[in-house]
Design a protein around this motif. Structure first.
Motif, PDB file in Angstrom:
ATOM      1  N   TYR A   1      -1.370 -32.180   6.869  1.00 40.69           N
ATOM      2  CA  TYR A   1      -0.386 -32.925   7.662  1.00 40.69           C
ATOM      3  C   TYR A   1      -0.497 -32.557   9.143  1.00 40.69           C
ATOM      4  CZ  TYR A   1       4.065 -34.122   9.803  1.00 40.69           C
ATOM      5  OH  TYR A   1       5.026 -34.610  10.653  1.00 40.69           O
ATOM      6  N   ALA A   2      -0.612 -31.257   9.445  1.00 39.42           N
ATOM      7  CA  ALA A   2      -0.706 -30.836  10.843  1.00 39.42           C
ATOM      8  C   ALA A   2      -1.935 -31.442  11.515  1.00 39.42           C
ATOM      9  CB  ALA A   2      -0.761 -29.308  10.915  1.00 39.42           C
TER      10      ALA A   2
ATOM     11  N   TRP B   1      -2.063 -24.487  -2.617  1.00 42.58           N
ATOM     12  CA  TRP B   1      -2.027 -25.947  -2.578  1.00 42.58           C
ATOM     13  C   TRP B   1      -1.016 -26.477  -1.568  1.00 42.58           C
ATOM     14  CZ3 TRP B   1      -5.751 -28.922  -3.845  1.00 42.58           C
ATOM     15  CH2 TRP B   1      -6.585 -28.642  -4.933  1.00 42.58           C
ATOM     16  N   PRO B   2       0.252 -26.018  -1.573  1.00 43.38           N
ATOM     17  CA  PRO B   2       1.173 -26.514  -0.538  1.00 43.38           C
ATOM     18  C   PRO B   2       0.744 -26.119   0.865  1.00 43.38           C
ATOM     19  CG  PRO B   2       2.195 -24.762  -1.826  1.00 43.38           C
ATOM     20  CD  PRO B   2       0.942 -25.139  -2.534  1.00 43.38           C
ATOM     21  N   ALA B   3       0.089 -24.957   1.010  1.00 40.97           N
ATOM     22  CA  ALA B   3      -0.428 -24.584   2.324  1.00 40.97           C
ATOM     23  C   ALA B   3      -1.485 -25.587   2.781  1.00 40.97           C
ATOM     24  CB  ALA B   3      -1.013 -23.175   2.283  1.00 40.97           C
ATOM     25  N   ALA B   4      -2.353 -26.009   1.847  1.00 39.04           N
ATOM     26  CA  ALA B   4      -3.355 -27.020   2.194  1.00 39.04           C
ATOM     27  C   ALA B   4      -2.699 -28.342   2.567  1.00 39.04           C
ATOM     28  CB  ALA B   4      -4.311 -27.218   1.015  1.00 39.04           C
ATOM     29  N   ALA B   5      -1.606 -28.701   1.875  1.00 33.75           N
ATOM     30  CA  ALA B   5      -0.881 -29.933   2.209  1.00 33.75           C
ATOM     31  C   ALA B   5      -0.315 -29.864   3.625  1.00 33.75           C
ATOM     32  CB  ALA B   5       0.238 -30.163   1.196  1.00 33.75           C
TER      33      ALA B   5
ATOM     34  N   PRO C   1      -1.717 -34.778   1.750  1.00 30.13           N
ATOM     35  CA  PRO C   1      -0.710 -33.872   1.190  1.00 30.13           C
ATOM     36  C   PRO C   1      -0.234 -34.252  -0.203  1.00 30.13           C
ATOM     37  CG  PRO C   1      -0.259 -34.225   3.510  1.00 30.13           C
ATOM     38  CD  PRO C   1      -1.401 -35.138   3.144  1.00 30.13           C
ATOM     39  N   ALA C   2      -0.272 -35.554  -0.537  1.00 32.08           N
ATOM     40  CA  ALA C   2       0.159 -35.955  -1.882  1.00 32.08           C
ATOM     41  C   ALA C   2      -0.750 -35.345  -2.943  1.00 32.08           C
ATOM     42  CB  ALA C   2       0.175 -37.476  -1.997  1.00 32.08           C
ATOM     43  N   LEU C   3      -2.073 -35.330  -2.689  1.00 33.56           N
ATOM     44  CA  LEU C   3      -3.012 -34.743  -3.648  1.00 33.56           C
ATOM     45  C   LEU C   3      -2.810 -33.230  -3.747  1.00 33.56           C
ATOM     46  CD1 LEU C   3      -6.297 -36.688  -2.788  1.00 33.56           C
ATOM     47  CD2 LEU C   3      -4.719 -37.093  -4.690  1.00 33.56           C
ATOM     48  N   CYS C   4      -2.628 -32.578  -2.595  1.00 37.59           N
ATOM     49  CA  CYS C   4      -2.401 -31.132  -2.612  1.00 37.59           C
ATOM     50  C   CYS C   4      -1.087 -30.794  -3.295  1.00 37.59           C
ATOM     51  CB  CYS C   4      -2.409 -30.600  -1.180  1.00 37.59           C
ATOM     52  SG  CYS C   4      -3.951 -30.855  -0.286  1.00 37.59           S
ATOM     53  N   TRP C   5      -0.091 -31.631  -3.070  1.00 40.20           N
ATOM     54  CA  TRP C   5       1.215 -31.434  -3.697  1.00 40.20           C
ATOM     55  C   TRP C   5       1.094 -31.542  -5.216  1.00 40.20           C
ATOM     56  CZ3 TRP C   5       6.010 -34.553  -1.591  1.00 40.20           C
ATOM     57  CH2 TRP C   5       7.164 -34.110  -2.228  1.00 40.20           C
TER      58      TRP C   5
ATOM     59  N   ALA D   1      10.218 -28.918   3.526  1.00 44.12           N
ATOM     60  CA  ALA D   1      11.121 -28.629   2.409  1.00 44.12           C
ATOM     61  C   ALA D   1      10.340 -28.278   1.147  1.00 44.12           C
ATOM     62  CB  ALA D   1      12.032 -29.829   2.158  1.00 44.12           C
ATOM     63  N   VAL D   2       9.252 -29.007   0.892  1.00 42.82           N
ATOM     64  CA  VAL D   2       8.432 -28.722  -0.285  1.00 42.82           C
ATOM     65  C   VAL D   2       7.805 -27.334  -0.188  1.00 42.82           C
ATOM     66  CG1 VAL D   2       6.346 -29.394  -1.536  1.00 42.82           C
ATOM     67  CG2 VAL D   2       7.970 -31.132  -0.806  1.00 42.82           C
TER      68      VAL D   2
END
Length: 436
Positions: free
Chosen positions: A39-40, A31-35, A62-66, A171-172
């Motif tokens: 973003y990129a 999930w954070p990788a998808a965020a 990214p908010a949803l993936c986060w 950071a996340v």
């Protein structure tokens, strides 16, 4: 814009690859990788078409993936997790549609799932490792909210907002890697520093020329091509181990022995980066010991993961290595033998059965030791012995998948209790190890 866009794109793409490379099976890393990827892509889209709706949507995702990453961190039982995961996916799809069709400021609604996930995380914070993770993620969420609001409100601060969001997401991503390392009992810093060195090198060698080319050319096609080049370099840096193994499979396709030898050497090298220093396992506490045992049983068929387990420092593992070379791969093999012996000792006397006294043995032997997934439609029964075929049929007919996962947790407690007893050198009361 290119002076900010290219470094932000390269570093977030690299970190996404690194998170996936750590453990592709972990939703808390996917999930954070998808965020980060979202973003990129949003940065690239903004560079090509500043202020476009597509760029804003990508920077909101990214908010949803986060939120999905936070849900994956929740310490839930298998019975609890399934409805929550399904509900999170349904809400995520709903909010995604809202983000697509709402105007600029209305897209801040994307923060609602993240707030809900953080509330759940705070309620279960005592069971989360490391303990400071809820506080750190909440602070990052507040900063991300400020950056997203600055981006969506027509105030002219879009470029600083995009840069701030990128730093926040980096950071996340690091925090999620810390959480994964804490859960797995692995060391993080040497591994991430080594990968980061490759990411910075790709940024210098590819990112700087790409930024100059984008600034001078000013053509959309050229800009897109430069981002593709940077993404390729960052992917190789983030997924270095997987890329190396893929190259070996292609270049050494006809020499299986050489491939196996190189794989063993690389496994030892990777394990040394992520394996914690030898420590007193008795000092880590019973809940963490149980978690490590459950993880080792789940990773029974993967020597690469077993080699990074702190359980390789068990005294009983060291005894099996007397007179042999003490390498991470050898310790992983010895740990596997110890776990197989523990599972075999759970087998009741007599022919194969499905009564309650067989439950712990069946779920560990067939789902962990043999690595069978009875609920997979692609599972082939060819080559399995009669006992394994009977077990698969029994699981499919009479045991729901959620119940099997719960049985795995309970059976892991039995194995952990035995290992803990041997570690402490004293007899522990029955069920002395409690699930975290």
């Amino acid at each position: 814009m290119s002076a900010i866009a290219v470094p932000a794109f390269a570093l977030t793409w690299w970190l996404a690859g690194y998170l996936i490379g750590r453990d592709p099976r972990r939703a808390s890393l996917r999930w954070p990788a998808a965020a980060l990827v979202s973003y990129a892509l949003g940065v690239a889209a903004w560079t090509v078409a500043p202020g476009s709706s597509a760029a804003e949507i990508l920077l909101c995702l990214p908010a949803l993936c986060w939120a999905g990453a936070v849900v994956a961190l929740l310490p839930l039982t298998p019975v609890e997790r399934r409805p929550i995961d399904r509900g999170a996916l349904a809400l995520g799809a709903l909010f995604l549609l809202m983000v697509v069709f709402l105007p600029q400021v209305g897209r801040l609604v994307v923060l609602a799932p993240l707030v809900g996930a953080l509330v759940l995380l705070w309620r279960m914070r005592r069971q989360v490792a490391p303990p400071t993770l809820p506080v750190a993620l909440t602070v990052m969420a507040v900063l991300y909210t400020a950056g997203l609001a600055l981006l969506l409100f027509p105030s002219g601060g879009a470029v600083p907002a995009i840069a701030a969001i990128g730093v926040d997401l980096l950071a996340v991503g690091y925090l999620m890697a810390v959480a994964h390392a804490a859960e797995s009992g692995e060391r993080l810093r040497p591994d991430v520093r080594r990968s980061l060195a490759g990411g910075v090198l790709s940024l210098v060698l590819l990112g700087v020329p790409a930024a100059v080319t984008i600034a001078l050319a000013g053509h959309d096609v050229v800009t897109v091509v430069q981002f593709v080049v940077v993404a390729t370099g960052a992917t190789v840096a983030g997924l270095g181990n997987h890329v190396r193994r893929s190259m070996d499979r292609v270049a050494l396709a006809e020499d299986a022995g050489l491939r196996a030898d190189r794989a063993a050497l690389f496994l030892n090298a990777d394990a040394l980066l992520r394996r914690r220093e030898p420590r007193r396992l008795g000092s880590i506490g019973e809940p963490e010991f149980l978690r490590l045992t459950r993880r080792a049983l789940t990773d029974f068929g993967d020597l690469n993961r077993l080699a990074r387990s702190p359980l390789t420092d068990l005294p009983v593992v060291g005894l099996r290595l007397v007179g042999r070379e003490d390498q991470p791969r050898a310790r992983a093999g010895a740990l596997r033998a110890v776990l197989r012996e523990c599972v075999s000792d759970l087998r009741p006397a007599g022919p194969f059965g499905t009564t309650d006294e067989w439950r712990n043995y069946n779920v560990l032997q067939f789902c962990c030791v043999l690595g069978l997934n009875p609920y997979s439609r692609r599972l082939r029964l060819d080559g399995l012995n009669r006992e394994a075929r009977l077990a698969v049929d029994w699981f499919r007919r009479y045991v729901p998948e959620d119940v099997t996962k719960q049985w795995l947790r309970e059976a892991a407690m039995v194995v952990a209790e035995r290992l803990w007893t041997e570690l402490e050198g004293r007899q522990l009361p029955t069920r002395s190890i409690k699930a975290p």
